[in-house]
Design a protein around this motif. Structure first.
Motif, mmCIF file in Angstrom:
data_model
loop_
_atom_site.group_PDB
_atom_site.id
_atom_site.type_symbol
_atom_site.label_atom_id
_atom_site.label_comp_id
_atom_site.label_asym_id
_atom_site.label_seq_id
_atom_site.Cartn_x
_atom_site.Cartn_y
_atom_site.Cartn_z
ATOM 1 N N GLY A 121 0.793 -1.226 0.000
ATOM 2 C CA GLY A 121 0.000 0.000 0.000
ATOM 3 C C GLY A 121 0.828 1.280 0.000
ATOM 4 O O GLY A 121 0.511 2.240 -0.704
ATOM 5 N N SER A 158 -1.168 -4.213 -3.428
ATOM 6 C CA SER A 158 -2.141 -4.033 -2.344
ATOM 7 C C SER A 158 -3.057 -2.880 -2.716
ATOM 8 O O SER A 158 -2.868 -2.247 -3.748
ATOM 9 C CB SER A 158 -1.444 -3.657 -1.046
ATOM 10 N N GLU A 197 -3.027 -7.683 5.639
ATOM 11 C CA GLU A 197 -1.640 -7.672 5.156
ATOM 12 C C GLU A 197 -1.320 -8.915 4.324
ATOM 13 O O GLU A 197 -0.169 -9.308 4.194
ATOM 14 C CB GLU A 197 -0.640 -7.548 6.318
HETATM 15 MG MG MG Z 1 -0.578 -3.214 3.237
#
Ligand code: MG
Ligand code: ASP
Length: 427
Positions: free
Chosen positions: A9, A38, A202
């Motif tokens: 991310g 992500s 995650e």
């Molecule tokens: Mg992440």
């Protein structure tokens, strides 16, 4: 040979960051790359808020969802011209959720969670694919649900490896045989009935490892905002250093104890096929990073992992019977059922103590099941510190200002459960 790259991310958190990823990938034009991304920045957290607001029918629901959309449209506006088809693509992605949240709440929380939260990766992967194509880095978009098959354990899908392997052959390999890159979503999979599942928070690293395993990748690289794997979290400790080389075993131990650099499920698939794993910095792509591979015999420095938000459960039998194998078997079955991970434990004659991550809903459900047979005392707001390759001299500073509730030493690994209560000192 296929290589797998994973961008998290932080590496695609805004237009600037996506441009940086584009420039890193310019150096890999000639390679067969499968790229896993992500959701952008903190999108998953923002979507979790949408889920909660929808379930509880909160007034702020439309605003929360608007925020997520806006972040994506703003980024797209910086990267693309007004006429670009990405705007329609993003609209399609968001439309699906629009439909869900306009309706009454009917399905289970976990199912709804996966349907909503997964659009973060859908949107980011479409955007990054469009951007790479705009740079003339030919990139095909792949729907991860056509490649990773899971059961219907929503929020923690279990991979069906056999099906997944087959799907990779039919849906992924042909795309990789053409020139250019293939980009897909981390974190998500699909059930046999075509519902979306997620692999756990995650989980994109794990997705990349699944692809690496099934495609027999030559290597896997995780691009992060740190120079590689560090000896501790630099936000919590000073004098942190990068570890250049790690064995799979060391890496799996570190991540098991909560080191947040890589998702703990990542190591097994790549170890099983002996695929080297690089952890590299998207800020300094020329840097060496960390390499995780087989049989690395090195002297490791002390490595510290701090897990906040722990609870200690002191479980004792009500009838004074010993906590023996039967009890333990029963207790562990319940932990598994309630999806409570035991971080460390200790057993005594008629009691048993476990340190677990404090997820209140799960713990209350567990306690309800234990009540009849056991008396349980719960201690909250604790911290679990694990030190691998510890030196005696460093321990006092780790405990400073805290009360030690529990300590376990096994060979080079030490675990302490600490409570943050003011310690009185003699004047
Ligand atoms: Mg992440
Ligand atoms: N976007 C998901 C999360 O934030 C998956 C990931 O980032 O790996 O949990």
């Amino acid at each position: 040979m296929i290589k797998v790259f994973k961008f998290g991310g932080a590496s695609i958190k805004n237009a600037e960051a996506i441009k940086n990823v584009g420039s890193i990938l310019q150096d890999y034009k000639e390679e067969k790359l499968l790229i896993v991304v992500s959701a952008m920045g903190k999108t998953t957290n923002a979507l979790e808020k949408v889920v909660k607001a929808y379930i509880n029918q909160e007034e702020e629901l439309p605003q929360y969802f608007e925020d997520v959309k806006k972040q994506h449209y703003d980024t797209a506006q910086t990267l693309f011209s007004k006429e670009h088809p990405i705007f329609a693509d993003l609209n399609d992605v968001f439309m699906e959720i629009e439909w869900v949240i306009e309706d009454k709440v009917q399905d289970s929380y976990d199912y709804i969670y996966d349907q909503i939260v997964s659009i973060g990766e859908m949107a980011s992967s479409k955007m990054v694919a469009a951007y790479l194509n705009q740079l003339d880095l030919a990139t095909q978009w792949l729907d991860a649900r056509d490649a990773i098959r899971t059961d219907n354990t929503y929020r923690e899908g279990n991979v069906d490896w056999q099906e997944t392997q087959e799907m990779m052959k039919t849906a992924v390999l042909p795309k990789l045989q053409k020139s250019g890159f293939v980009i897909t979503q981390g974190f998500i999979g699909g059930t046999s009935e075509n519902f979306t599942t997620t692999l756990g928070r995650e989980g994109s690293d794990y997705s990349a490892a699944i692809f690496s395993y099934c495609l027999d990748a030559a290597s896997m690289s995780i691009w992060k905002d740190v120079p590689g794997i560090l000896t501790a979290d630099p936000r919590l400790f000073s004098n942190v250093t990068k570890i250049d080389r790690l064995s799979y075993k060391e890496a799996i131990e570190m991540t098991y104890y909560g080191a947040k650099v890589i998702h703990p499920k990542t190591i097994k698939p790549i170890q099983n096929k002996n695929i080297p794993l690089y952890v590299k910095s998207f800020v300094d792509p020329e840097g060496d990073g960390t390499i995780i591979s087989d049989d690395i015999e090195v002297e490791y420095p002390p490595v510290i992992v701090v897990e906040p938000n722990q609870a200690l459960l002191h479980i004792s039998t009500r009838d004074f019977s010993f906590v023996a194998e039967q009890h333990l078997g029963h207790l562990f079955k319940l932990f598994a059922q309630h999806r409570i991970k035991v971080n460390t434990m200790q057993n005594m004659a008629i009691s048993f103590s476990v340190c677990v991550t404090n997820i209140p809903e799960r713990i209350s459900a567990l306690l309800a099941d234990l009540q009849e047979e056991f008396k349980v005392v719960k201690d909250e707001n604790l911290e679990l510190i694990t030190v691998r390759h510890f030196h005696e001299e460093m321990l006092a500073s780790l405990r400073k200002g805290k009360v030690l509730l529990f300590e376990e030493r096994i060979r080079g690994t030490l675990q302490m459960v600490l409570k943050d209560v003011p310690v009185m000192h003699r004047k």
